[in-house]
Design an enzyme around this catalytic site. Structure first.
Site, PDB file in Angstrom:
ATOM      1  CG  HIS A 108      -1.781   1.137   1.449  1.00  0.00           C
ATOM      2  ND1 HIS A 108      -3.142   1.092   1.214  1.00  0.00           N
ATOM      3  CD2 HIS A 108      -1.533   2.399   1.897  1.00  0.00           C
ATOM      4  CE1 HIS A 108      -3.684   2.260   1.487  1.00  0.00           C
ATOM      5  NE2 HIS A 108      -2.725   3.080   1.910  1.00  0.00           N
ATOM      6  CD  GLU A 109       1.650   3.462   3.720  1.00  0.00           C
ATOM      7  OE1 GLU A 109       1.769   4.526   3.074  1.00  0.00           O
ATOM      8  OE2 GLU A 109       0.681   3.233   4.472  1.00  0.00           O
TER       9      GLU A 109
ATOM     10  CG  HIS B  40       0.288   6.177  -0.507  1.00  0.00           C
ATOM     11  ND1 HIS B  40      -0.821   6.703  -1.122  1.00  0.00           N
ATOM     12  CD2 HIS B  40      -0.154   5.606   0.660  1.00  0.00           C
ATOM     13  CE1 HIS B  40      -1.896   6.462  -0.380  1.00  0.00           C
ATOM     14  NE2 HIS B  40      -1.521   5.793   0.703  1.00  0.00           N
TER      15      HIS B  40
END
Length: 377
Positions: free
Chosen positions: A206-207, A210
């Protein structure tokens, strides 16, 4: 770019990126850079790039923070564990866990082994928090830029990942392009730590999304009604056109607004790890396009760690010989070095590391001593 701000996050937030971004936007330079990238990136879907599907390799530097535990205990993660975690990161980006044929983003990751100039470096780095002088470890979220300043390595060329055993939320946070500050993940959410909730390494996935330019698919997280009214995917939500408008979903089995038909398998929402299996093609396109705003990131694989094809050459002379045997025997009987390891070593004894072949020495020459006897007759 220099940022300085305090951060507070609610107890339920899985990811700290949105709050971090909100505070960073108060910095004029950060805001100017971000808005410039945002405006340009809204044209990604209008003008597809020819290089979108070209495979790339993102090199990472992993900073492992512990609190003085022995190697392999608690937050003092082993190199093997870190390597497994980064390999799993690549599998997630390759769509291995999805049943859909278009889930491969063509993005993979490697632990860096070389500097930009080709000098050998450590791609996994260890630090005892008590020696860093950075205050309370549970204050990392608000003080992470001090850690970045102290520990980061060539952050425009490599993605720096910081694995820290803070307690509480968020589980992780990251900076979108063009900010170079990297990715942070709480130790308990890094790698395989449990089979439920947030223990399947999806926080790192997920990160990293980003870091490569993705936002949460729930955008600004309005109400079911207001989100349903969104009609411009290039200027609303997450700026990706194949992720339907939605609000935050905490469960893939019980979505917040089921009438919106939200994605329930996407890495960029808030449901638990077992639900997360893919990025969409539109998200993959966006990540490739956003690489334009990380122009110094080395993505050709040239700085990846080189696998050691000759592990028994302990003294580095390219030959597995007597000196290596002596070094090996000096550790014999210690943890992990026993009879099986000795037998394996002996199988490789005499190896020429240049070609992997066992050196065949010529037979030892022997001489026959001729004895002449005097004829006594």
């Amino acid at each position: 770019m220099s940022l300085s701000f305090s951060l507070v996050i609610s107890a339920q937030e899985k990811c700290g990126t949105d709050e971090l971004h909100k505070r960073a936007m108060e910095n004029p330079e950060y805001s100017r850079n971000y808005l410039g990238v945002l405006k340009a990136s809204q044209n990604l879907h209008k003008n597809p790039r020819k290089s979108i599907n070209t495979p790339i390799i993102v090199p990472v530097i992993v900073h492992v923070i512990h609190e003085g535990e022995a190697y392999g205990v608690g937050a003092h993660l082993t190199e093997a564990f870190v390597e497994e975690t980064i390999a799993n990161l690549t599998e997630n980006f390759a769509g291995v866990f999805s049943d859909l044929s278009d889930a491969n983003t063509q993005i993979s990751f490697c632990i860096a082994g070389l500097s930009p100039t080709g000098v050998a470096i450590d791609g996994i780095r260890y630090y005892d928090w008590g020696n860093l002088g950075l205050g309370d470890i549970d204050g990392v979220y608000g003080n992470h830029l001090s850690m970045y300043s102290a520990l980061s390595y060539a952050s425009f060329n490599y993605c720096n990942i910081y694995v820290v055993p803070w307690s509480g939320n968020p589980l992780g946070f990251a900076y979108t392009p063009p900010a170079p500050f990297g990715v942070w993940v709480r130790t308990s959410a890094f790698g395989f730590t449990s089979s439920t909730s947030f223990g399947l390494n999806k926080t790192l996935v997920h990160e990293m999304g980003h870091y490569l330019g993705l936002y949460h698919i729930f955008g600004n997280n309005g109400s079911c009604v207001s989100v349903a009214d969104e009609d411009n995917c290039l200027q609303q939500g997450d700026y990706v056109c194949d992720t339907p408008p939605t609000v935050v979903n905490w469960s893939c089995n019980n979505p917040t607004c089921p009438e919106l038909n939200p994605l329930l398998d996407n890495y960029m929402d808030y449901y638990a790890d077992p639900c997360c299996t893919r990025f969409t093609p539109g998200q993959a396109d966006r990540m490739h396009g956003m690489l334009d705003y990380r122009p110094s990131l080395i993505i050709d694989g040239s700085v990846c760690d080189v696998e050691n094809d000759c592990p028994w050459d302990l003294n580095g002379d390219e030959i597995v010989g007597v000196a290596d045997l002596n070094l090996f025997l000096s550790g014999y009987g210690s943890s992990g070095v026993g009879v099986d390891e000795l037998m394996t070593f002996l199988l490789h004894y005499g190896t020429n590391c240049a070609d992997g072949e066992i050196i065949k020495y010529p037979p030892r020459k022997t001489t026959t001593k001729k004895i002449f006897y005097q004829n006594e007759n």
